[in-house]
Design a protein around this motif. Structure first.
Motif, PDB file in Angstrom:
ATOM      1  N   GLN A   1       0.830  -1.212   0.000  1.00  0.00           N
ATOM      2  CA  GLN A   1       0.000   0.000   0.000  1.00  0.00           C
ATOM      3  C   GLN A   1       0.861   1.257   0.000  1.00  0.00           C
ATOM      4  O   GLN A   1       0.559   2.231  -0.708  1.00  0.00           O
ATOM      5  CB  GLN A   1      -0.927  -0.002   1.223  1.00  0.00           C
ATOM      6  CG  GLN A   1      -1.917   1.166   1.252  1.00  0.00           C
ATOM      7  CD  GLN A   1      -2.818   1.182   0.032  1.00  0.00           C
ATOM      8  OE1 GLN A   1      -3.412   0.182  -0.329  1.00  0.00           O
ATOM      9  NE2 GLN A   1      -2.893   2.329  -0.620  1.00  0.00           N
ATOM     10  N   ASN A   2       1.932   1.260   0.760  1.00  0.00           N
ATOM     11  CA  ASN A   2       2.795   2.454   0.833  1.00  0.00           C
ATOM     12  C   ASN A   2       3.467   2.723  -0.504  1.00  0.00           C
ATOM     13  O   ASN A   2       3.585   3.882  -0.921  1.00  0.00           O
ATOM     14  CB  ASN A   2       3.843   2.278   1.928  1.00  0.00           C
ATOM     15  CG  ASN A   2       4.572   3.554   2.259  1.00  0.00           C
ATOM     16  OD1 ASN A   2       3.963   4.575   2.593  1.00  0.00           O
ATOM     17  ND2 ASN A   2       5.894   3.539   2.149  1.00  0.00           N
TER      18      ASN A   2
ATOM     19  N   LYS B   1       2.233   1.943  -3.391  1.00  0.00           N
ATOM     20  CA  LYS B   1       1.173   2.477  -4.260  1.00  0.00           C
ATOM     21  C   LYS B   1       0.929   3.949  -3.961  1.00  0.00           C
ATOM     22  O   LYS B   1       0.723   4.754  -4.880  1.00  0.00           O
ATOM     23  CB  LYS B   1      -0.116   1.675  -4.058  1.00  0.00           C
ATOM     24  CG  LYS B   1      -0.081   0.273  -4.632  1.00  0.00           C
ATOM     25  CD  LYS B   1      -1.393  -0.462  -4.370  1.00  0.00           C
ATOM     26  CE  LYS B   1      -1.347  -1.886  -4.910  1.00  0.00           C
ATOM     27  NZ  LYS B   1      -2.602  -2.623  -4.629  1.00  0.00           N
ATOM     28  N   ASP B   2       0.947   4.308  -2.682  1.00  0.00           N
ATOM     29  CA  ASP B   2       0.735   5.711  -2.297  1.00  0.00           C
ATOM     30  C   ASP B   2       1.829   6.603  -2.864  1.00  0.00           C
ATOM     31  O   ASP B   2       1.554   7.704  -3.361  1.00  0.00           O
ATOM     32  CB  ASP B   2       0.707   5.843  -0.771  1.00  0.00           C
ATOM     33  CG  ASP B   2      -0.530   5.191  -0.152  1.00  0.00           C
ATOM     34  OD1 ASP B   2      -1.494   4.938  -0.898  1.00  0.00           O
ATOM     35  OD2 ASP B   2      -0.514   4.931   1.064  1.00  0.00           O
TER      36      ASP B   2
ATOM     37  N   THR C   1       1.325   7.034  -6.518  1.00  0.00           N
ATOM     38  CA  THR C   1       0.219   7.958  -6.791  1.00  0.00           C
ATOM     39  C   THR C   1       0.687   9.405  -6.664  1.00  0.00           C
ATOM     40  O   THR C   1       0.286  10.276  -7.456  1.00  0.00           O
ATOM     41  CB  THR C   1      -0.939   7.715  -5.809  1.00  0.00           C
ATOM     42  OG1 THR C   1      -1.404   6.363  -5.972  1.00  0.00           O
ATOM     43  CG2 THR C   1      -2.085   8.682  -6.066  1.00  0.00           C
TER      44      THR C   1
ATOM     45  N   LYS D   1       6.300   9.217   3.365  1.00  0.00           N
ATOM     46  CA  LYS D   1       6.074   7.843   2.890  1.00  0.00           C
ATOM     47  C   LYS D   1       7.392   7.070   2.814  1.00  0.00           C
ATOM     48  O   LYS D   1       7.422   5.852   3.060  1.00  0.00           O
ATOM     49  CB  LYS D   1       5.411   7.873   1.508  1.00  0.00           C
ATOM     50  CG  LYS D   1       3.994   8.426   1.500  1.00  0.00           C
ATOM     51  CD  LYS D   1       3.042   7.500   2.235  1.00  0.00           C
ATOM     52  CE  LYS D   1       1.604   7.990   2.160  1.00  0.00           C
ATOM     53  NZ  LYS D   1       0.673   7.106   2.894  1.00  0.00           N
TER      54      LYS D   1
END
Length: 429
Positions: A131-132, A134-135, A138, A312
């Motif tokens: 998830q990180n 992907k963040d 993004t 992040k």
């Protein structure tokens, strides 16, 4: 022949009035030009200050842009390196987990080492890593940072081109170029005007003198006390002056027209300067507005992206540390498992050695007891009948061989095959 002295006086008055008007008109142009030139000279130092300050401001903006590029490049390089390392560490941990899943516990033959770890913690870490990443993707999706740099660079290029054009125009105007061999057009025109103005003053003075002479001549001609020959000479002089008046008037008018033309040319040059000065002031306002609005927004976008990506990346670094720790712990778990097998094998061999040693001891003791029994019997047979019962306690004489009992409770250990032990030794290398 009648002398038109009255007409000469009237014409002299009219010519003088006309000459004064021509000179006044020319002087208005000269005064207006002088005032506008004075205002330009007052603005030149301010203009020089503007240009120097603008160059410094633009250089500062370029330094800010270059610093942002270095900062973002550093962040992006760190992201790429950390992401690459994360994926490698995730793969290593998966391999270690596969090892755990494929290692059957020999003590029950059913379970695997994987069943003894915290599965939920590992899955939570894998999900967090995914998830990180992907963040982060993004945040920089569509090359947002590249687009920001392109827009910032484009704005600075536009501002730089404008300033370069203004600076080039400033050099072309030669406002402070004292070393140049070329002649300043304004200086040349003003020099010409000064000469023409001097001529016009002389001509106007001649008109004024002629008028005074005409008035005096009119009085002399009416005075009977003045000799006729003096009157004739005066008339001759006035006649010559009257004949020269049209040419003098044409010269005066011509000079005035040239002065006006030169002044208009100077005013035109000064208007160009005023327009240029206004362009510089407009550029100052444009740069100020850019700094207070657009640049502020761009810098905030840079800051927001940089801050969030950095945050992040800190999370990613934490994930990377956790992956390394999990992998290290799980690998140590595998090594410890096989070390346990070797330890149990060692204890089993210790049991065997002790049992063997006890068996050997029992055999030795048995031989000693048998020999002792034989010696006791032999002694009693030879001497028993001759030793009084009260010589020594009868229990000593009749006692049997001491009995020795040795017990060994072996440590209960699970059975481990030789193949498993060999595998454990191999895994420890």
């Amino acid at each position: 022949m009648a002398i038109p002295i009255a007409q000469w006086v009237a014409d002299a008055r009219a010519n003088l009035a006309h000459a004064e008007q021509v000179c006044n008109d020319a002087n208005m142009y000269l005064t207006s030009t002088s005032e506008k030139l004075r205002r330009r000279e007052m603005k030149v130092p301010k203009l020089i200050y503007y240009l120097d300050a603008l160059k410094q401001q633009l250089r500062l903006l370029e330094i800010i842009r270059d610093s942002l590029v270095l900062n973002l490049n550093g962040v992006m390089e760190k992201r790429a390196a950390l992401q690459s390392q994360l994926l490698k560490d995730v793969d290593r941990l998966h391999q270690t987990i596969d090892t755990l899943k494929n290692t059957v516990v020999v003590f029950d033959g059913q379970t695997t080492l994987y069943e003894y770890i915290s599965e939920s913690g590992v899955e939570e870490l894998f999900n967090g890593v995914s998830q990180n990443l992907k963040d982060i993707q993004t945040l920089i999706k569509g090359n947002r940072t590249d687009a920001l740099l392109i827009r910032l660079t484009s704005d600075l290029d536009h501002l730089s081109n404008e300033l370069n054009a203004l600076d080039s125009k400033f050099r072309d105007m030669r406002l402070v170029d004292t070393q140049s061999s070329s002649i300043d057009p304004i200086s040349k025109l003003l020099e010409i005007n000064a000469e023409l103005e001097h001529d016009m003053v002389a001509i106007l003075t001649s008109f004024n003198n002629h008028y005074d002479q005409c008035e005096k001549g009119e009085a002399i001609l009416k005075d009977p006390a003045v000799p006729q020959d003096e009157k004739d000479e005066l008339v001759s002089v006035l006649q010559n002056d009257v004949e020269e008046l049209p040419e003098a008037q044409r010269s005066l008018t011509s000079n005035a027209e040239i002065i006006k033309k030169n002044c208009k040319e100077v005013m035109k040059i000064l208007d160009i300067f005023e327009d240029y000065f206004q362009r510089v002031e407009t550029y100052v306002c444009e740069l100020q507005e850019y700094g207070e609005s657009k640049l502020r927004v761009q810098l905030k976008e840079f800051s927001d992206i940089n801050t969030e990506v950095s945050r992040k990346l800190e999370i990613a670094q934490t994930h990377q540390d956790e992956l390394v720790q999990y992998n290290s712990d799980f690998q140590q778990f595998v090594r410890s498992y096989y070390s346990l097998i070797l330890e149990l094998d060692r204890r089993m061999r210790v049991n065997e050695h002790i049992s063997s040693a006890i068996d050997n001891f029992r055999s030795t003791i048995s031989n000693i007891v048998e020999k002792d029994h034989e010696k006791r019997m032999e002694f009693l047979q030879k001497h028993g009948d001759f030793i009084p019962q009260n010589l020594v306690d009868s229990s000593v004489i009749n006692s049997g061989t001491p009995q020795i009992s040795i017990n060994f409770d072996q440590e209960p250990l699970p059975a481990i095959s030789k193949e498993v032990v060999q595998l454990a030794k191999k895994m420890q290398k």
